[in-house]
Scaffold this motif. Structure first.
Motif, PDB file in Angstrom:
ATOM      1  N   UNK A  91       0.835  -1.208   0.000  1.00 51.33           N
ATOM      2  CA  UNK A  91       0.000   0.000   0.000  1.00 51.33           C
ATOM      3  C   UNK A  91       0.861   1.246   0.000  1.00 51.33           C
ATOM      4  N   UNK A  92       1.920   1.220   0.794  1.00 54.53           N
ATOM      5  CA  UNK A  92       2.822   2.361   0.857  1.00 54.53           C
ATOM      6  C   UNK A  92       3.486   2.603  -0.494  1.00 54.53           C
ATOM      7  N   UNK A  93       3.948   1.521  -1.149  1.00 58.61           N
ATOM      8  CA  UNK A  93       4.628   1.684  -2.427  1.00 58.61           C
ATOM      9  C   UNK A  93       3.663   2.106  -3.538  1.00 58.61           C
ATOM     10  N   UNK A  94       2.417   1.660  -3.472  1.00 54.75           N
ATOM     11  CA  UNK A  94       1.428   2.060  -4.472  1.00 54.75           C
ATOM     12  C   UNK A  94       1.153   3.559  -4.413  1.00 54.75           C
ATOM     13  N   UNK A  95       1.244   4.135  -3.211  1.00 54.84           N
ATOM     14  CA  UNK A  95       0.959   5.559  -3.040  1.00 54.84           C
ATOM     15  C   UNK A  95       2.208   6.426  -3.153  1.00 54.84           C
ATOM     16  N   UNK A  96       3.355   5.815  -3.416  1.00 53.95           N
ATOM     17  CA  UNK A  96       4.594   6.574  -3.512  1.00 53.95           C
ATOM     18  C   UNK A  96       4.797   7.092  -4.929  1.00 53.95           C
ATOM     19  N   UNK A  97       5.828   7.912  -5.083  1.00 55.85           N
ATOM     20  CA  UNK A  97       6.135   8.468  -6.401  1.00 55.85           C
ATOM     21  C   UNK A  97       6.671   7.403  -7.349  1.00 55.85           C
ATOM     22  N   UNK A  98       7.222   6.332  -6.787  1.00 56.40           N
ATOM     23  CA  UNK A  98       7.738   5.230  -7.601  1.00 56.40           C
ATOM     24  C   UNK A  98       7.032   3.940  -7.199  1.00 56.40           C
ATOM     25  N   UNK A  99       5.793   3.735  -7.670  1.00 54.96           N
ATOM     26  CA  UNK A  99       5.036   2.546  -7.272  1.00 54.96           C
ATOM     27  C   UNK A  99       5.697   1.266  -7.726  1.00 54.96           C
ATOM     28  N   UNK A 100       5.427   0.190  -7.002  1.00 55.06           N
ATOM     29  CA  UNK A 100       5.987  -1.121  -7.327  1.00 55.06           C
ATOM     30  C   UNK A 100       5.370  -1.618  -8.626  1.00 55.06           C
ATOM     31  N   UNK A 101       6.204  -2.089  -9.538  1.00 51.18           N
ATOM     32  CA  UNK A 101       5.698  -2.613 -10.805  1.00 51.18           C
ATOM     33  C   UNK A 101       5.240  -4.054 -10.671  1.00 51.18           C
ATOM     34  N   UNK A 102       5.678  -4.740  -9.606  1.00 50.95           N
ATOM     35  CA  UNK A 102       5.259  -6.111  -9.364  1.00 50.95           C
ATOM     36  C   UNK A 102       4.134  -6.169  -8.347  1.00 50.95           C
ATOM     37  N   UNK A 103       3.921  -7.332  -7.774  1.00 51.64           N
ATOM     38  CA  UNK A 103       2.860  -7.498  -6.787  1.00 51.64           C
ATOM     39  C   UNK A 103       3.220  -8.647  -5.859  1.00 51.64           C
ATOM     40  N   UNK A 104       2.567  -8.684  -4.709  1.00 51.30           N
ATOM     41  CA  UNK A 104       2.765  -9.756  -3.740  1.00 51.30           C
ATOM     42  C   UNK A 104       1.411 -10.394  -3.452  1.00 51.30           C
ATOM     43  N   UNK A 105       1.340 -11.707  -3.572  1.00 46.77           N
ATOM     44  CA  UNK A 105       0.109 -12.450  -3.323  1.00 46.77           C
ATOM     45  C   UNK A 105       0.352 -13.398  -2.143  1.00 46.77           C
ATOM     46  N   UNK A 106      -0.137 -13.055  -0.951  1.00 48.89           N
ATOM     47  CA  UNK A 106       0.016 -13.983   0.190  1.00 48.89           C
ATOM     48  C   UNK A 106      -0.696 -15.294  -0.091  1.00 48.89           C
ATOM     49  N   UNK A 107      -0.058 -16.396   0.247  1.00 49.66           N
ATOM     50  CA  UNK A 107      -0.562 -17.732  -0.067  1.00 49.66           C
ATOM     51  C   UNK A 107      -0.319 -18.655   1.124  1.00 49.66           C
ATOM     52  N   UNK A 108      -1.331 -19.401   1.515  1.00 48.30           N
ATOM     53  CA  UNK A 108      -1.146 -20.333   2.624  1.00 48.30           C
ATOM     54  C   UNK A 108      -0.282 -21.501   2.163  1.00 48.30           C
ATOM     55  N   UNK A 109       0.869 -21.657   2.817  1.00 45.04           N
ATOM     56  CA  UNK A 109       1.795 -22.741   2.477  1.00 45.04           C
ATOM     57  C   UNK A 109       2.417 -23.284   3.753  1.00 45.04           C
ATOM     58  N   UNK A 110       2.429 -24.592   3.850  1.00 46.29           N
ATOM     59  CA  UNK A 110       3.092 -25.291   4.945  1.00 46.29           C
ATOM     60  C   UNK A 110       3.821 -26.472   4.309  1.00 46.29           C
ATOM     61  N   UNK A 111       5.146 -26.421   4.289  1.00 48.30           N
ATOM     62  CA  UNK A 111       5.922 -27.441   3.579  1.00 48.30           C
ATOM     63  C   UNK A 111       5.854 -28.805   4.248  1.00 48.30           C
ATOM     64  N   UNK A 299       7.620  -1.099   9.292  1.00 50.14           N
ATOM     65  CA  UNK A 299       6.471  -0.530   9.967  1.00 50.14           C
ATOM     66  C   UNK A 299       5.191  -0.970   9.278  1.00 50.14           C
ATOM     67  N   UNK A 300       4.183  -1.324  10.065  1.00 49.87           N
ATOM     68  CA  UNK A 300       2.931  -1.829   9.487  1.00 49.87           C
ATOM     69  C   UNK A 300       2.261  -0.793   8.603  1.00 49.87           C
ATOM     70  N   UNK A 301       2.387   0.476   8.949  1.00 48.32           N
ATOM     71  CA  UNK A 301       1.666   1.498   8.207  1.00 48.32           C
ATOM     72  C   UNK A 301       2.597   2.456   7.481  1.00 48.32           C
ATOM     73  N   UNK A 302       3.834   2.111   7.369  1.00 52.96           N
ATOM     74  CA  UNK A 302       4.760   3.030   6.728  1.00 52.96           C
ATOM     75  C   UNK A 302       5.546   2.321   5.642  1.00 52.96           C
ATOM     76  N   UNK A 303       6.854   2.354   5.721  1.00 52.63           N
ATOM     77  CA  UNK A 303       7.680   1.818   4.641  1.00 52.63           C
ATOM     78  C   UNK A 303       8.543   0.685   5.123  1.00 52.63           C
ATOM     79  N   UNK A 304       9.130  -0.008   4.159  1.00 53.32           N
ATOM     80  CA  UNK A 304      10.130  -1.019   4.469  1.00 53.32           C
ATOM     81  C   UNK A 304      11.464  -0.376   4.187  1.00 53.32           C
ATOM     82  N   UNK A 305      12.311  -0.334   5.212  1.00 53.63           N
ATOM     83  CA  UNK A 305      13.548   0.411   5.074  1.00 53.63           C
ATOM     84  C   UNK A 305      14.693  -0.365   5.683  1.00 53.63           C
ATOM     85  N   UNK A 306      15.845  -0.337   5.032  1.00 54.51           N
ATOM     86  CA  UNK A 306      17.047  -0.956   5.574  1.00 54.51           C
ATOM     87  C   UNK A 306      17.932   0.161   6.087  1.00 54.51           C
TER      88      UNK A 306
END
Length: 319
Positions: A91-111, A299-306
């Protein structure tokens, strides 16, 4: 007609056709680019089998930023902390000046559960676009580690590590090989690790995974599927499967809690990228040694930062 006049006309015609050809090529590229923008074309789909860990989260966001659709495997893809962090990041990246060109799809997986893996494979097939025949790669980040000496460690921990690290690797290969064959994709596994004190059984599982990779490489070669291992020696074993850790930046009311964990350096991410993109991949790629100064803040409501862990350091990279 004089020879000189004919030569001039010939040159003019060649120039005219060259200009027309260049213009046609430009228009074709323009139309293709417009179609790609309109349909949100991505580079292809990748599965990360476990995004419940900091390592899995980082790899998910890295390849999503590169333009891929990333299926993020989670025990709970709705209410778990990693799922919320990924949704907040997107959500943060979609609203930024450089939105993400890809996407993330959460999927239930248990190996450790074949029924869950089968359902995940079917669900992934439903998410693929009409032109996609399969996925580009499966990166298996699932596993577990327990440190202890052989004479005192609980044997239930041995069983858990073999169940997750070795059997989970084989179950993952069987469940998703049908999505890798059409694309001649890649199965990327965590291979050898540190031979530290108290990791006897863990190292046994990692060496077993290396043996599985060698055998799978021969079996899947006729289908064009490459099996690659990531040598994690130099990376602390616990960092491979460590969950995000709460890290509050400010005690002020209303400031969201952030989550941090040791992550791979940018050079290590580049190694994984090469393992995916190399035309003729190596059997093994060595990951760079992560530095404890680097932490991933989620941060849950902000950005992912290193950021550097020192208080007086400035952010060195934003993902």
């Amino acid at each position: 007609m004089e020879v000189q006049t004919a030569l001039v006309l010939t040159i003019q015609l060649i120039a005219l056709f060259s200009i027309a050809g260049a213009l046609l090529l430009y228009l074709l590229c323009k139309v293709r680019g417009t179609r790609d923008d309109a349909t949100g074309t991505q580079k292809g789909s990748i599965l990360i089998t476990c995004a419940d860990t900091a390592l899995g989260l980082q790899i998910c966001t890295f390849f999503a930023s590169k333009g891929h659709r990333v299926f993020a495997g989670m025990k709970d893809p709705v209410e778990s902390l990693p799922a919320k962090l990924l949704r907040g990041w997107m959500k943060m990246r979609e609203n930024s000046d450089t939105p993400v060109s890809g996407s993330v799809v959460p999927m239930k997986i248990d190996v450790t559960r074949e029924d869950v893996l089968r359902e995940a494979a079917e669900s992934m097939g439903a998410h693929l676009n009409a032109g996609e025949r399969g996925i580009l790669a499966v990166i298996n980040t699932a596993g577990s580690v327990y440190r202890g000496r052989i004479d005192s460690q609980d044997s239930l921990q041995w069983e858990n590590m073999f169940k997750n690290n070795v059997m989970g690797c084989l179950r993952t290969a069987r469940a998703f090989i049908g999505l890798l064959r059409p694309t001649r994709g890649r199965l990327i596994l965590l291979g050898s690790g540190n031979d530290d004190d108290g990791l006897t059984v863990f190292m046994a599982t990692r060496n077993a995974v290396q043996g599985c990779a060698d055998a799978l490489r021969k079996e899947l070669k006729p289908y064009g599927v490459n099996v690659v291992t990531l040598d994690s020696r130099g990376v602390p074993a616990e960092s491979l499967f460590k969950a995000p850790v709460p890290y509050t930046i400010s005690d002020e009311e209303g400031v969201p809690t952030q989550y941090s964990a040791d992550v791979l350096t940018s050079s290590a991410l580049g190694v994984i990228e090469r393992a995916l993109y190399d035309t003729r991949p190596s059997e093994t790629y060595c990951l760079s040694v992560p530095n404890s100064k680097f932490q991933m803040r989620l941060p849950c409501r902000s950005s992912l930062k290193i950021s550097a862990s020192r208080a007086d350091s400035k952010p060195i990279q934003s993902v």
